[in-house]
Scaffold this motif. Structure first.
Motif, mmCIF file in Angstrom:
data_model
loop_
_atom_site.group_PDB
_atom_site.id
_atom_site.type_symbol
_atom_site.label_atom_id
_atom_site.label_comp_id
_atom_site.label_asym_id
_atom_site.label_seq_id
_atom_site.Cartn_x
_atom_site.Cartn_y
_atom_site.Cartn_z
ATOM 1 N N ASP A 30 -3.008 10.339 -4.849
ATOM 2 C CA ASP A 30 -4.466 10.282 -4.799
ATOM 3 C C ASP A 30 -4.927 10.557 -3.365
ATOM 4 O O ASP A 30 -4.117 10.668 -2.451
ATOM 5 C CB ASP A 30 -4.950 8.902 -5.253
ATOM 6 C CG ASP A 30 -4.488 8.570 -6.665
ATOM 7 O OD1 ASP A 30 -4.670 9.414 -7.558
ATOM 8 O OD2 ASP A 30 -3.930 7.472 -6.852
ATOM 9 N N GLN A 31 -6.231 10.626 -3.154
ATOM 10 C CA GLN A 31 -6.757 10.918 -1.826
ATOM 11 C C GLN A 31 -6.626 9.739 -0.869
ATOM 12 O O GLN A 31 -6.790 9.893 0.326
ATOM 13 C CB GLN A 31 -8.217 11.363 -1.913
ATOM 14 C CG GLN A 31 -8.358 12.735 -2.523
ATOM 15 C CD GLN A 31 -9.799 13.211 -2.523
ATOM 16 O OE1 GLN A 31 -10.740 12.417 -2.579
ATOM 17 N NE2 GLN A 31 -9.978 14.519 -2.469
ATOM 18 N N THR A 32 -6.364 8.567 -1.391
ATOM 19 C CA THR A 32 -6.158 7.381 -0.549
ATOM 20 C C THR A 32 -5.028 6.556 -1.155
ATOM 21 O O THR A 32 -4.525 6.876 -2.245
ATOM 22 C CB THR A 32 -7.454 6.552 -0.410
ATOM 23 O OG1 THR A 32 -7.264 5.545 0.589
ATOM 24 C CG2 THR A 32 -7.879 5.928 -1.722
ATOM 25 N N TYR A 33 -4.650 5.521 -0.478
ATOM 26 C CA TYR A 33 -3.543 4.687 -0.941
ATOM 27 C C TYR A 33 -3.964 3.834 -2.128
ATOM 28 O O TYR A 33 -5.141 3.586 -2.363
ATOM 29 C CB TYR A 33 -3.023 3.798 0.195
ATOM 30 C CG TYR A 33 -4.056 2.859 0.775
ATOM 31 C CD1 TYR A 33 -4.318 1.621 0.205
ATOM 32 C CD2 TYR A 33 -4.778 3.216 1.911
ATOM 33 C CE1 TYR A 33 -5.259 0.770 0.736
ATOM 34 C CE2 TYR A 33 -5.724 2.363 2.453
ATOM 35 C CZ TYR A 33 -5.963 1.145 1.856
ATOM 36 O OH TYR A 33 -6.903 0.301 2.387
ATOM 37 N N ALA A 39 -8.849 5.434 8.708
ATOM 38 C CA ALA A 39 -10.158 5.032 8.178
ATOM 39 C C ALA A 39 -10.849 4.004 9.068
ATOM 40 O O ALA A 39 -12.048 3.761 8.928
ATOM 41 C CB ALA A 39 -10.007 4.478 6.763
ATOM 42 N N HIS A 79 0.853 -1.188 0.000
ATOM 43 C CA HIS A 79 0.000 0.000 0.000
ATOM 44 C C HIS A 79 0.886 1.233 0.000
ATOM 45 O O HIS A 79 1.779 1.357 0.834
ATOM 46 C CB HIS A 79 -0.934 -0.009 1.206
ATOM 47 C CG HIS A 79 -1.903 -1.144 1.151
ATOM 48 N ND1 HIS A 79 -1.941 -2.153 2.072
ATOM 49 C CD2 HIS A 79 -2.861 -1.436 0.230
ATOM 50 C CE1 HIS A 79 -2.889 -3.021 1.740
ATOM 51 N NE2 HIS A 79 -3.452 -2.604 0.631
ATOM 52 N N HIS A 110 -5.055 -1.892 9.395
ATOM 53 C CA HIS A 110 -6.408 -2.439 9.337
ATOM 54 C C HIS A 110 -6.560 -3.718 10.158
ATOM 55 O O HIS A 110 -7.666 -4.232 10.303
ATOM 56 C CB HIS A 110 -6.816 -2.717 7.882
ATOM 57 C CG HIS A 110 -7.098 -1.486 7.084
ATOM 58 N ND1 HIS A 110 -6.096 -0.668 6.601
ATOM 59 C CD2 HIS A 110 -8.261 -0.926 6.679
ATOM 60 C CE1 HIS A 110 -6.635 0.339 5.930
ATOM 61 N NE2 HIS A 110 -7.944 0.201 5.963
ATOM 62 N N TYR A 164 -5.166 2.495 11.312
ATOM 63 C CA TYR A 164 -5.211 3.341 10.124
ATOM 64 C C TYR A 164 -6.418 4.259 10.309
ATOM 65 O O TYR A 164 -7.484 3.804 10.748
ATOM 66 C CB TYR A 164 -5.347 2.475 8.863
ATOM 67 C CG TYR A 164 -5.274 3.291 7.611
ATOM 68 C CD1 TYR A 164 -4.069 3.841 7.197
ATOM 69 C CD2 TYR A 164 -6.414 3.554 6.869
ATOM 70 C CE1 TYR A 164 -3.998 4.627 6.053
ATOM 71 C CE2 TYR A 164 -6.351 4.329 5.718
ATOM 72 C CZ TYR A 164 -5.135 4.869 5.328
ATOM 73 O OH TYR A 164 -5.069 5.654 4.203
ATOM 74 N N PHE A 189 1.131 5.670 -1.233
ATOM 75 C CA PHE A 189 0.443 6.910 -1.599
ATOM 76 C C PHE A 189 1.134 7.492 -2.819
ATOM 77 O O PHE A 189 2.330 7.775 -2.784
ATOM 78 C CB PHE A 189 0.463 7.900 -0.430
ATOM 79 C CG PHE A 189 -0.442 7.483 0.684
ATOM 80 C CD1 PHE A 189 -1.773 7.882 0.703
ATOM 81 C CD2 PHE A 189 0.016 6.663 1.701
ATOM 82 C CE1 PHE A 189 -2.628 7.482 1.713
ATOM 83 C CE2 PHE A 189 -0.824 6.255 2.731
ATOM 84 C CZ PHE A 189 -2.143 6.670 2.729
#
Length: 193
Positions: free
Chosen positions: A56-59, A141, A51, A120, A139, A53
């Motif tokens: 973008d706004q996320t990985y 999120a 994963h 996660h 994480y 970056f």
């Protein structure tokens, strides 16, 4: 230092670094590490993911290495282990649906054994209902799940660790140095330089 028996829970599309680095590091210092995944045996492999970056706004999820498991999931007897490490990535999303996974994690919680989870991987802890009243990180999120499960989410940099008793958590693989050091301390491993 007495060698410990450690269970490493991982699965397909677990984060590459969050599987391989703890596995190799814990073996390097002399512990026995059993890397397992439901429905897989010793010698089977999982597909890991990297994963990263890229603006973008996320990985993004890139294909990682094939990681070879060294123990049969069906043979796991949690009473034979001193601690558990739960890798992050996408694998926890489906691993938390496995009742045996949840029972294993609950065993470690009920018996005050050391539990470490990264990124996660905390999704498995929330599904196993072992975070209520605990301070932990994940994480970002995953923060809503931590709060809904009754845990106190602590927002720290990705390079950091949160320790609450026998629970050791980190937001992502950049925290390896700190969470692995905290984990080793918690299981009584002393490294002399």
């Amino acid at each position: 230092m007495a060698a410990k028996n450690i269970l490493l829970l991982t699965g397909d599309y677990a984060e590459d670094y969050e599987t391989m680095v703890p596995f190799q590091m814990l073996e390097m210092v002399g512990h026995t590490v059993h890397a397992v995944c439901p429905d897989k045996k010793s010698g089977d492999t999982i597909q890991t993911a990297v994963h990263d970056f890229l603006g973008d706004q996320t990985y993004v999820e890139l294909k990682g290495h094939r990681f070879q498991l060294n123990f049969d999931f069906n043979e796991v007897a949690p009473e034979n282990y001193d601690a558990i490490v739960i890798a992050g990535g996408r694998a926890p999303e489906y691993l938390r649906l496995n009742e045996r996974v949840l029972e294993i994690v609950q065993h470690f919680h009920k018996n005050d054994k050391v539990i470490a989870a990264v990124c996660h991987g905390i999704q498995i802890l929330t599904a196993a209902e072992v975070v209520k009243g605990k301070k932990l990180t994940a994480y970002p999120a995953v923060a809503p799940e931590v709060k809904l499960a009754g845990g106190e989410y602590v927002d720290v940099p990705a390079t950091d660790v949160v320790v609450d008793g026998n629970l050791i958590t980190s937001p992502a693989w950049p925290g390896h140095a700190k969470w692995i050091a905290a984990f080793l301390k918690a299981i009584g491993t002393e490294i002399k330089l």
